[in-house]
Write a protein that holds these residues in place. Sequence first.
Motif, PDB file in Angstrom:
ATOM      1  N   MET A  38      15.953  90.404 -81.859  1.00 59.65           N
ATOM      2  CA  MET A  38      15.593  91.689 -81.247  1.00 59.65           C
ATOM      3  C   MET A  38      15.642  91.549 -79.723  1.00 59.65           C
ATOM      4  N   PRO A  39      16.295  92.467 -79.029  1.00 52.53           N
ATOM      5  CA  PRO A  39      16.383  92.356 -77.568  1.00 52.53           C
ATOM      6  C   PRO A  39      15.013  92.499 -76.922  1.00 52.53           C
ATOM      7  N   LYS A  40      14.869  91.806 -75.795  1.00 45.30           N
ATOM      8  CA  LYS A  40      13.617  91.914 -75.051  1.00 45.30           C
ATOM      9  C   LYS A  40      13.478  93.317 -74.479  1.00 45.30           C
ATOM     10  N   ARG A  41      12.278  93.881 -74.619  1.00 50.43           N
ATOM     11  CA  ARG A  41      12.069  95.257 -74.187  1.00 50.43           C
ATOM     12  C   ARG A  41      11.232  95.362 -72.919  1.00 50.43           C
ATOM     13  N   ILE A  42      10.729  94.249 -72.422  1.00 52.77           N
ATOM     14  CA  ILE A  42       9.875  94.265 -71.234  1.00 52.77           C
ATOM     15  C   ILE A  42      10.679  93.790 -70.028  1.00 52.77           C
ATOM     16  N   SER A  43      10.549  94.491 -68.919  1.00 51.00           N
ATOM     17  CA  SER A  43      11.218  94.092 -67.690  1.00 51.00           C
ATOM     18  C   SER A  43      10.859  92.662 -67.336  1.00 51.00           C
ATOM     19  N   PRO A  44      11.832  91.842 -66.962  1.00 53.55           N
ATOM     20  CA  PRO A  44      11.503  90.458 -66.583  1.00 53.55           C
ATOM     21  C   PRO A  44      10.592  90.388 -65.362  1.00 53.55           C
ATOM     22  N   LEU A  45      10.630  91.405 -64.505  1.00 55.47           N
ATOM     23  CA  LEU A  45       9.727  91.427 -63.358  1.00 55.47           C
ATOM     24  C   LEU A  45       8.277  91.559 -63.806  1.00 55.47           C
ATOM     25  N   LEU A  46       8.039  92.446 -64.774  1.00 53.00           N
ATOM     26  CA  LEU A  46       6.683  92.675 -65.251  1.00 53.00           C
ATOM     27  C   LEU A  46       6.222  91.586 -66.205  1.00 53.00           C
ATOM     28  N   ALA A  47       7.156  91.003 -66.942  1.00 48.24           N
ATOM     29  CA  ALA A  47       6.797  89.985 -67.929  1.00 48.24           C
ATOM     30  C   ALA A  47       6.186  88.749 -67.289  1.00 48.24           C
ATOM     31  N   GLU A  48       6.490  88.517 -66.025  1.00 46.65           N
ATOM     32  CA  GLU A  48       5.981  87.335 -65.325  1.00 46.65           C
ATOM     33  C   GLU A  48       4.603  87.560 -64.711  1.00 46.65           C
ATOM     34  N   ILE A  49       4.077  88.773 -64.799  1.00 44.46           N
ATOM     35  CA  ILE A  49       2.837  89.118 -64.108  1.00 44.46           C
ATOM     36  C   ILE A  49       1.683  89.158 -65.098  1.00 44.46           C
ATOM     37  N   ALA A  50       0.610  88.467 -64.769  1.00 43.99           N
ATOM     38  CA  ALA A  50      -0.587  88.465 -65.611  1.00 43.99           C
ATOM     39  C   ALA A  50      -1.378  89.755 -65.390  1.00 43.99           C
ATOM     40  N   PRO A  51      -2.133  90.200 -66.381  1.00 43.71           N
ATOM     41  CA  PRO A  51      -3.012  91.358 -66.171  1.00 43.71           C
ATOM     42  C   PRO A  51      -3.994  91.098 -65.049  1.00 43.71           C
ATOM     43  N   SER A  52      -4.513  92.172 -64.465  1.00 47.76           N
ATOM     44  CA  SER A  52      -5.477  92.054 -63.376  1.00 47.76           C
ATOM     45  C   SER A  52      -6.719  91.305 -63.848  1.00 47.76           C
ATOM     46  N   ALA A  53      -7.063  90.232 -63.141  1.00 47.54           N
ATOM     47  CA  ALA A  53      -8.236  89.438 -63.527  1.00 47.54           C
ATOM     48  C   ALA A  53      -9.524  90.225 -63.366  1.00 47.54           C
ATOM     49  N   THR A  54      -9.597  91.062 -62.327  1.00 42.91           N
ATOM     50  CA  THR A  54     -10.833  91.805 -62.098  1.00 42.91           C
ATOM     51  C   THR A  54     -10.990  92.938 -63.110  1.00 42.91           C
ATOM     52  N   TYR A  55      -9.892  93.596 -63.461  1.00 42.17           N
ATOM     53  CA  TYR A  55      -9.989  94.633 -64.490  1.00 42.17           C
ATOM     54  C   TYR A  55     -10.267  94.021 -65.857  1.00 42.17           C
ATOM     55  N   ALA A  56      -9.702  92.856 -66.126  1.00 42.07           N
ATOM     56  CA  ALA A  56      -9.995  92.176 -67.387  1.00 42.07           C
ATOM     57  C   ALA A  56     -11.482  91.850 -67.482  1.00 42.07           C
ATOM     58  N   LEU A  57     -12.064  91.434 -66.355  1.00 38.11           N
ATOM     59  CA  LEU A  57     -13.494  91.143 -66.323  1.00 38.11           C
ATOM     60  C   LEU A  57     -14.307  92.410 -66.551  1.00 38.11           C
ATOM     61  N   PHE A  58     -13.905  93.494 -65.902  1.00 37.95           N
ATOM     62  CA  PHE A  58     -14.585  94.776 -66.075  1.00 37.95           C
ATOM     63  C   PHE A  58     -14.561  95.213 -67.543  1.00 37.95           C
ATOM     64  N   ASP A  59     -13.391  95.102 -68.171  1.00 36.71           N
ATOM     65  CA  ASP A  59     -13.265  95.501 -69.576  1.00 36.71           C
ATOM     66  C   ASP A  59     -14.138  94.624 -70.476  1.00 36.71           C
ATOM     67  N   MET A  60     -14.185  93.325 -70.167  1.00 33.11           N
ATOM     68  CA  MET A  60     -14.999  92.414 -70.972  1.00 33.11           C
ATOM     69  C   MET A  60     -16.481  92.776 -70.880  1.00 33.11           C
ATOM     70  N   VAL A  61     -16.943  93.084 -69.666  1.00 36.91           N
ATOM     71  CA  VAL A  61     -18.346  93.456 -69.481  1.00 36.91           C
ATOM     72  C   VAL A  61     -18.677  94.706 -70.285  1.00 36.91           C
ATOM     73  N   GLN A  62     -17.797  95.706 -70.223  1.00 37.18           N
ATOM     74  CA  GLN A  62     -18.052  96.930 -70.972  1.00 37.18           C
ATOM     75  C   GLN A  62     -18.109  96.666 -72.469  1.00 37.18           C
ATOM     76  N   SER A  63     -17.236  95.780 -72.954  1.00 33.67           N
ATOM     77  CA  SER A  63     -17.215  95.443 -74.378  1.00 33.67           C
ATOM     78  C   SER A  63     -18.494  94.737 -74.798  1.00 33.67           C
ATOM     79  N   LEU A  64     -18.959  93.779 -73.987  1.00 26.15           N
ATOM     80  CA  LEU A  64     -20.175  93.043 -74.327  1.00 26.15           C
ATOM     81  C   LEU A  64     -21.393  93.961 -74.300  1.00 26.15           C
ATOM     82  N   ARG A  65     -21.445  94.846 -73.317  1.00 25.26           N
ATOM     83  CA  ARG A  65     -22.570  95.777 -73.243  1.00 25.26           C
ATOM     84  C   ARG A  65     -22.570  96.743 -74.418  1.00 25.26           C
ATOM     85  N   ALA A  66     -21.375  97.138 -74.867  1.00 23.70           N
ATOM     86  CA  ALA A  66     -21.287  98.030 -76.026  1.00 23.70           C
ATOM     87  C   ALA A  66     -21.832  97.362 -77.290  1.00 23.70           C
ATOM     88  N   ARG A  67     -21.827  96.034 -77.291  1.00 21.87           N
ATOM     89  CA  ARG A  67     -22.365  95.272 -78.425  1.00 21.87           C
ATOM     90  C   ARG A  67     -23.843  94.965 -78.250  1.00 21.87           C
TER      91      ARG A  67
END
Length: 402
Positions: free
Chosen positions: A1-30
């Motif tokens: 199957m051909p790759k569907r993600i731009s190689p420019l974007l594929a090399e970039i990790a998700p935002s560390a600060t937004y990932a932290l924000f999402d994790m906090v919201q998830s833990l608080r929801a629990r």
Amino acid sequence: MPKRISPLLAEIAPSATYALFDMVQSLRARGISLLDLGGGEPDFATPAHISTAASTAIDDGWTHYTPSRGIPALLDAIAGKLALDNHVVIDPQTQVVVTPSAKHALFVALMTVLGPGDEVIIPTPSWVSYKAMAQMMGAQAVELPLDASNGFALTAAALAQKLSPRTRAILINSPNNPTGHMLDEHEAALIADFAEQHGLVIIADEIYEKIAYGKPHISIASLPKASDRTLTINGFSKAYAMTGWRLGYIAGPRDLIDAALTATQHTVGCAGAFIQQGGLAALTGDQAPITAMREAYDLRRKRVVDGLNAIDGLRCIDPDGAFYAFADISGLGLGSSAEVTQWLLREAGVVVTPGSAFGAGGEGYIRLSFATSTDVVTAAVERIRTAIADTKARRSNPLVTV
């Protein structure tokens, strides 16, 4: 199957600060109780006169497209603010573009200046998205690690080491996220000299300018050698507690702003009409809330810095501005910044950001935000102190239960 993600974007990790924000919201929801010093969002409400202006604007029909540059009254207000506060003189009709967030203004600035294979020098530790944005242009972010031994200040020698034939720009953030360092006159002048000598554009992120603790903010665009080569980025999120409004602007030389306008027209078109009315009220209305918020941050700053420096194994320099403490954890012996972050979450129920998220020079540190209440800041520092003390006690005597 051909790759569907731009190689420019594929090399970039998700935002560390937004990932932290999402994790906090998830833990608080629990139902997990946490003290959050991880985020960069003011805990204050948007001043009432700003919200009222936007609400009234909706009722008055400000719900349609505006000119891509922004509404004329807001452009005039931004030009007035730059002249008064920053000693930067621009033509409001040709040298500024309003954007939906300062973050988008930064993206547009990098899009304006960089192409595939180009390089931008980014002093680090630095905000997590600078490098990713450059990579999205197919460009290279050249990290310039700074050191706490001189307060994370830039030097001419350090800049020269990162210069190459492909260098197009240098990106400066003052006050800095995460270190809190602010440019002084000498540092600003050497950056302006360096940029002029090598024909570089300066991108100046000044989103934290109103949060300074006694040291004057210097806009690098106010320097004669930098005025015709600087793109100044600013917005409303931090100074006016308007993070959710998403409103910012980019100002600079006409040729660069013309290109930035083109990028804006082909991406977002314009910022929200009623949101711009809120921004207008922010700039032209009562500025007392800024002072009140800054004074509250200053009190919290002292509590955090003094509290951390009283803990064996932690060292923290006093930030010049912004609302972050950048603490050296190398004396704890608890592992990397990511490991310490997870340890504090598990042992103390305190959320912080690992220094490694902020690029070269960030490892060995954690960032603690004091953009939250004084009670939370005080309790979080005490939890950190207790967790470290208990761990040291167990290490010194494994038979002791604490």
